[in-house]
Motif scaffolding. Structure first.
Motif, PDB file in Angstrom:
ATOM      1  N   LEU A  61       0.852  -1.190   0.000  1.00  0.00           N
ATOM      2  CA  LEU A  61       0.000   0.000   0.000  1.00  0.00           C
ATOM      3  C   LEU A  61       0.887   1.238   0.000  1.00  0.00           C
ATOM      4  N   THR A  62       0.670   2.121  -0.964  1.00  0.00           N
ATOM      5  CA  THR A  62       1.320   3.423  -0.936  1.00  0.00           C
ATOM      6  C   THR A  62       0.397   4.375  -0.196  1.00  0.00           C
ATOM      7  N   VAL A  63       0.923   5.026   0.833  1.00  0.00           N
ATOM      8  CA  VAL A  63       0.108   5.780   1.786  1.00  0.00           C
ATOM      9  C   VAL A  63       0.622   7.210   1.913  1.00  0.00           C
ATOM     10  N   ALA A  64      -0.307   8.154   2.050  1.00  0.00           N
ATOM     11  CA  ALA A  64       0.056   9.544   2.360  1.00  0.00           C
ATOM     12  C   ALA A  64      -0.964  10.093   3.345  1.00  0.00           C
ATOM     13  N   GLU A  65      -0.480  10.840   4.324  1.00  0.00           N
ATOM     14  CA  GLU A  65      -1.342  11.421   5.349  1.00  0.00           C
ATOM     15  C   GLU A  65      -1.345  12.939   5.233  1.00  0.00           C
ATOM     16  N   PRO A  66      -2.471  13.579   5.555  1.00  0.00           N
ATOM     17  CA  PRO A  66      -2.517  15.044   5.555  1.00  0.00           C
ATOM     18  C   PRO A  66      -1.732  15.602   6.730  1.00  0.00           C
ATOM     19  N   ASP A  67      -1.431  16.879   6.663  1.00  0.00           N
ATOM     20  CA  ASP A  67      -0.676  17.509   7.750  1.00  0.00           C
ATOM     21  C   ASP A  67      -1.489  17.588   9.037  1.00  0.00           C
ATOM     22  N   GLY A  68      -2.802  17.798   8.909  1.00  0.00           N
ATOM     23  CA  GLY A  68      -3.671  17.910  10.078  1.00  0.00           C
ATOM     24  C   GLY A  68      -4.656  16.760  10.138  1.00  0.00           C
ATOM     25  N   PRO A  69      -5.752  16.907  10.889  1.00  0.00           N
ATOM     26  CA  PRO A  69      -6.777  15.870  10.967  1.00  0.00           C
ATOM     27  C   PRO A  69      -7.345  15.551   9.582  1.00  0.00           C
ATOM     28  N   ALA A  70      -7.560  14.279   9.315  1.00  0.00           N
ATOM     29  CA  ALA A  70      -8.062  13.859   8.006  1.00  0.00           C
ATOM     30  C   ALA A  70      -9.539  14.179   7.854  1.00  0.00           C
ATOM     31  N   ARG A  71      -9.906  14.700   6.689  1.00  0.00           N
ATOM     32  CA  ARG A  71     -11.305  14.970   6.378  1.00  0.00           C
ATOM     33  C   ARG A  71     -12.062  13.685   6.083  1.00  0.00           C
ATOM     34  N   GLY A  72     -11.330  12.657   5.704  1.00  0.00           N
ATOM     35  CA  GLY A  72     -11.879  11.365   5.316  1.00  0.00           C
ATOM     36  C   GLY A  72     -10.770  10.587   4.642  1.00  0.00           C
ATOM     37  N   GLY A  73     -11.126   9.528   3.948  1.00  0.00           N
ATOM     38  CA  GLY A  73     -10.112   8.702   3.306  1.00  0.00           C
ATOM     39  C   GLY A  73     -10.427   8.440   1.848  1.00  0.00           C
ATOM     40  N   ILE A  74      -9.386   8.391   1.011  1.00  0.00           N
ATOM     41  CA  ILE A  74      -9.538   8.134  -0.417  1.00  0.00           C
ATOM     42  C   ILE A  74      -8.652   6.957  -0.816  1.00  0.00           C
ATOM     43  N   VAL A  75      -9.233   5.990  -1.505  1.00  0.00           N
ATOM     44  CA  VAL A  75      -8.476   4.910  -2.117  1.00  0.00           C
ATOM     45  C   VAL A  75      -8.189   5.296  -3.561  1.00  0.00           C
ATOM     46  N   VAL A  76      -6.915   5.300  -3.939  1.00  0.00           N
ATOM     47  CA  VAL A  76      -6.493   5.619  -5.305  1.00  0.00           C
ATOM     48  C   VAL A  76      -6.128   4.317  -6.012  1.00  0.00           C
ATOM     49  N   LEU A  77      -6.776   4.058  -7.146  1.00  0.00           N
ATOM     50  CA  LEU A  77      -6.518   2.845  -7.917  1.00  0.00           C
ATOM     51  C   LEU A  77      -5.689   3.191  -9.147  1.00  0.00           C
ATOM     52  N   HIS A  78      -4.592   2.490  -9.325  1.00  0.00           N
ATOM     53  CA  HIS A  78      -3.578   2.901 -10.292  1.00  0.00           C
ATOM     54  C   HIS A  78      -3.944   2.579 -11.738  1.00  0.00           C
ATOM     55  N   GLU A  79      -3.213   3.178 -12.643  1.00  0.00           N
ATOM     56  CA  GLU A  79      -3.366   2.968 -14.070  1.00  0.00           C
ATOM     57  C   GLU A  79      -2.799   1.617 -14.477  1.00  0.00           C
ATOM     58  N   ALA A  80      -2.924   1.292 -15.776  1.00  0.00           N
ATOM     59  CA  ALA A  80      -2.524  -0.032 -16.257  1.00  0.00           C
ATOM     60  C   ALA A  80      -1.044  -0.301 -16.065  1.00  0.00           C
ATOM     61  N   ARG A  81      -0.212   0.743 -16.011  1.00  0.00           N
ATOM     62  CA  ARG A  81       1.224   0.549 -15.813  1.00  0.00           C
ATOM     63  C   ARG A  81       1.604   0.446 -14.338  1.00  0.00           C
ATOM     64  N   GLY A  82       0.637   0.431 -13.464  1.00  0.00           N
ATOM     65  CA  GLY A  82       0.929   0.231 -12.058  1.00  0.00           C
ATOM     66  C   GLY A  82       1.093   1.528 -11.285  1.00  0.00           C
ATOM     67  N   VAL A  83       1.802   1.461 -10.168  1.00  0.00           N
ATOM     68  CA  VAL A  83       1.999   2.618  -9.301  1.00  0.00           C
ATOM     69  C   VAL A  83       3.182   3.412  -9.857  1.00  0.00           C
ATOM     70  N   THR A  84       2.874   4.263 -10.811  1.00  0.00           N
ATOM     71  CA  THR A  84       3.880   5.081 -11.483  1.00  0.00           C
ATOM     72  C   THR A  84       4.151   6.353 -10.678  1.00  0.00           C
ATOM     73  N   ASP A  85       5.117   7.148 -11.143  1.00  0.00           N
ATOM     74  CA  ASP A  85       5.382   8.437 -10.496  1.00  0.00           C
ATOM     75  C   ASP A  85       4.143   9.312 -10.530  1.00  0.00           C
ATOM     76  N   THR A  86       3.389   9.249 -11.618  1.00  0.00           N
ATOM     77  CA  THR A  86       2.152  10.027 -11.719  1.00  0.00           C
ATOM     78  C   THR A  86       1.183   9.645 -10.615  1.00  0.00           C
ATOM     79  N   VAL A  87       1.019   8.354 -10.389  1.00  0.00           N
ATOM     80  CA  VAL A  87       0.113   7.889  -9.336  1.00  0.00           C
ATOM     81  C   VAL A  87       0.596   8.344  -7.972  1.00  0.00           C
ATOM     82  N   ARG A  88       1.893   8.240  -7.735  1.00  0.00           N
ATOM     83  CA  ARG A  88       2.424   8.665  -6.438  1.00  0.00           C
ATOM     84  C   ARG A  88       2.201  10.165  -6.210  1.00  0.00           C
ATOM     85  N   ARG A  89       2.364  10.950  -7.250  1.00  0.00           N
ATOM     86  CA  ARG A  89       2.123  12.390  -7.120  1.00  0.00           C
ATOM     87  C   ARG A  89       0.644  12.683  -6.839  1.00  0.00           C
TER      88      ARG A  89
END
Length: 247
Positions: free
Chosen positions: A38-66
Motif C-alpha cells: 500500500l502506498t500511503v500519504a497522510e494530511p498535515d492535520g486531521p483527516a477529512r476522510g479517506g480516499i483509495v487511489v486505484l492505479h493505471e494499467a502501468r501500475g503505481v507510477t510516479d504520476t500515481v504517487r504524485r
C-alpha cells in the motif's frame, strides 16, 4: 440531460505536478499468503476522510504517487493498493503487450479483495464508510466504478476508465455495473472515438438513482492531463466531488 462538456481556458499547474505530502509504502499480509503493498500519504492535520487511489494499467507510477501526495495535501488520508503485487510488480516499464498481459492476468475477486483491504486500512485509521471515497485512472478508473457498484462507500470518481461496453481483461463492462452504483459517481473523460458510448454509460449510471455526472473535454485525447488547463479543471472537479459527498 447528457454528458457535460468542459472547456478549461485558464492554464494552471497540472495535477501531475502537485507535491504536498510525503508518502510511504506499507505491506499487509493477506490470507492467500501474499503481501499487499500500500502506498500511503497522510494530511498535515486531521483527516477529512479517506480516499483509495486505484492505479493505471502501468501500475503505481510516479504520476500515481504524485496524485496520492496531492490528494493528501487537500486534507485526505490516502491509500493506493498495488494491484499487481501477486506478480511481484509495482510499476511496468515494458511495451503495451506486457501491460496487456498483466491486465489479463488480474482476477476480479482478488482485485476486489485488495481494494477491500485498502478500505479496511482506512477503517483502522478511524475513517467511517460514508467518509471513504475511491478514484481510479485508466484501468483503475474502471475498477473504481466496479467497486462503487459492489461496496458501500461515500463517493467515487472514474478518470478515463476503459471497458465501457467491451470487457477490459477479466473485468465486467462498466455499462453492466453502472445501474448498481451505491454512491455518488463522477466520470471524467477526454475525447473518445464513440461519443455515444459515454452517453450510454451515463444513462446506465442514472438507473442507480444516486447522484451522477460525466464530464468530457473536447479536443483532448484519452490522456488529457498533458494540457495544464484541462488537468487543473479535472483535478478541481474531482476534489469538489469528494468535498460535496464525503461529509
Amino acid at each position: 440531460m447528457g454528458v457535460t462538456v468542459a472547456r478549461a481556458t485558464n492554464p494552471a499547474p497540472t495535477w501531475k505536478a502537485v507535491l504536498m505530502s510525503e508518502i510511504r509504502t506499507e505491506a499487509v499480509p493477506l490470507v492467500d499468503g501474499s503481501d499487499l503493498r500500500l502506498t500511503v500519504a497522510e494530511p498535515d492535520g486531521p483527516a477529512r476522510g479517506g480516499i483509495v487511489v486505484l492505479h493505471e494499467a502501468r501500475g503505481v507510477t510516479d504520476t500515481v504517487r504524485r496524485l496520492v501526495e496531492g490528494i493528501a495535501g487537500d486534507g485526505w488520508l490516502v491509500v493506493a493498493p498495488h494491484l499487481y503485487h501477486r506478480d511481484g510488480a509495482d510499476e511496468l516499464d515494458g511495451d503495451r503487450a506486457e501491460v496487456d498481459d498483466h491486465v489479463a492476468r488480474l482476477d476480479g475477486e482478488q482485485v476486489m479483495a485488495d481494494t477491500d483491504t485498502a478500505f479496511g486500512w482506512l477503517a483502522e485509521h478511524e475513517v467511517s464508510a460514508d467518509r471513504m471515497g475511491v478514484v481510479g485512472f485508466d484501468l483503475g478508473g474502471s475498477v473504481a466504478m466496479l467497486v462503487a457498484a459492489r461496496r458501500t462507500l461515500g463517493a467515487a470518481v472514474t478518470v478515463a476508465g476503459g471497458g465501457i461496453s467491451e470487457p477490459l481483461g477479466p473485468l465486467p463492462t462498466l455499462v453492466s455495473a453502472a445501474p448498481e452504483l451505491t454512491c455518488p459517481w463522477l466520470g471524467i473523460y477526454g475525447d473518445r472515438d464513440d461519443a455515444d458510448e459515454l452517453d450510454g454509460l451515463l444513462t446506465a449510471a442514472r438507473e442507480s438513482e444516486v447522484a451522477t455526472d460525466l464530464v468530457t473535454y473536447p479536443g483532448r485525447g484519452h490522456r488529457f492531463d498533458d494540457d495544464p488547463g484541462t488537468a487543473e479543471d479535472a483535478w478541481q472537479r474531482m476534489l469538489n466531488w469528494f468535498d460535496s459527498h464525503l461529509r
